[in-house]
Scaffold this motif. Structure first.
Motif, PDB file in Angstrom:
ATOM      1  N   TYR A   1      -1.842  -1.331  -4.118  1.00 22.36           N
ATOM      2  CA  TYR A   1      -2.956  -0.401  -4.095  1.00 22.36           C
ATOM      3  C   TYR A   1      -2.429   0.943  -3.587  1.00 22.36           C
ATOM      4  O   TYR A   1      -1.526   0.985  -2.748  1.00 22.36           O
TER       5      TYR A   1
ATOM      6  N   ARG B   1      -9.103   0.759  -0.453  1.00 20.86           N
ATOM      7  CA  ARG B   1      -8.996  -0.367  -1.377  1.00 20.86           C
ATOM      8  C   ARG B   1      -8.013  -1.415  -0.854  1.00 20.86           C
ATOM      9  O   ARG B   1      -8.224  -2.616  -1.001  1.00 20.86           O
ATOM     10  N   GLY B   2      -6.950  -0.938  -0.226  1.00 18.14           N
ATOM     11  CA  GLY B   2      -5.975  -1.869   0.338  1.00 18.14           C
ATOM     12  C   GLY B   2      -6.563  -2.699   1.460  1.00 18.14           C
ATOM     13  O   GLY B   2      -6.323  -3.907   1.548  1.00 18.14           O
TER      14      GLY B   2
ATOM     15  N   LEU C   1       0.860  -1.178   0.000  1.00 21.36           N
ATOM     16  CA  LEU C   1       0.000   0.000   0.000  1.00 21.36           C
ATOM     17  C   LEU C   1       0.898   1.231   0.000  1.00 21.36           C
ATOM     18  O   LEU C   1       1.506   1.565   1.025  1.00 21.36           O
TER      19      LEU C   1
ATOM     20  N   GLN D   1       0.960  -7.415  -4.817  1.00 21.72           N
ATOM     21  CA  GLN D   1      -0.285  -6.737  -5.157  1.00 21.72           C
ATOM     22  C   GLN D   1      -0.180  -5.308  -4.637  1.00 21.72           C
ATOM     23  O   GLN D   1       0.183  -5.102  -3.476  1.00 21.72           O
TER      24      GLN D   1
END
Length: 226
Positions: A31, A36-37, A7, A29
């Motif tokens: 964000y 959203r994270g 994040l 991944q």
């Protein structure tokens, strides 16, 4: 392949970190905002959360506090340009396991990620669910202390790690340098002062049992007496 949820709202830095982590064998991944994270972490829990403190929407501290209610064992490494003692303590209180100040080298980041994954990986298989501690019940997997059938303290991740280490060596001395390197990754003056703060917090958590003492063995380390 361990999955890391990153994040970070600084996109050039996020790309740099993602590439370095993927080259080192991690699945990443990314964000750029806290809401959203947090949603992603809840839906698909990663093996490690790498989170910037200053995020749009929901700051990193708030993200981790929200996650700790359901994912107590998720390892968390904070990234931040905020470097005061109060900021670092706030990060650990929010549930962080480690704290890396910007600017940092990629080598240091990768080292801390590896160490944090190594340190936290065996927790679910080697750590007992309940540890008797005087009149208390210490529940390390839930990061809680119980007394007379009620939860009296919800521990931060760092408090939990430190108490578990002391319990594993109860009535024996835990070397200060060993403790610092194992839990904080280094033994400099700053981390030593931080550890003293957490020892004081544990003493307060255990104050309802007069038979329990965490002694400071001057020049050596700490000793939990039961």
């Amino acid at each position: 392949m361990p999955t890391i949820l990153l994040l970070e709202d600084e996109l050039p830095l996020a790309r740099l970190l993602s590439e370095a982590l993927e080259r080192s064998g991690y699945r990443v991944q990314h964000y750029a905002d806290g809401h959203r994270g947090l949603q992603a972490a809840r839906q698909h829990p990663p093996d490690l959360l790498l989170v910037d403190v200053m995020l749009p929407g929901l700051d990193g501290f708030s993200v981790v506090r929200a996650l700790r209610t359901t994912h107590a064992e998720l390892p968390v490494l904070f990234l931040t340009a905020r470097s005061t003692t109060a900021d670092v303590v706030q990060g650990f209180e929010a549930g962080g396991n480690d704290y890396l100040k910007k600017p940092f080298s990629l080598e240091e980041l990768l080292l801390r990620v590896r160490e944090l994954l190594r340190r936290t990986a065996p927790a679910t298989t080697t750590t007992p669910e309940v540890v008797p501690l005087g009149r208390y019940q210490f529940r390390p997997l839930r990061q809680e202390l119980w007394l007379d059938g009620a939860c009296t303290a919800r521990l931060s991740a760092r408090e939990n790690e430190l108490l578990l280490l002391l319990v594993q060596h109860r009535n024996g001395v835990v070397d200060r340098r060993t403790c610092l390197r194992r839990l904080w990754g280094d033994d400099n003056f700053f981390t030593a002062r931080t550890m003293d703060v957490y020892v004081s917090r544990l003493r307060k958590h255990l104050r309802q049992d007069a038979s329990l003492h965490i002694l400071n063995i001057r020049g050596v380390g700490f000793k939990l007496i039961e």
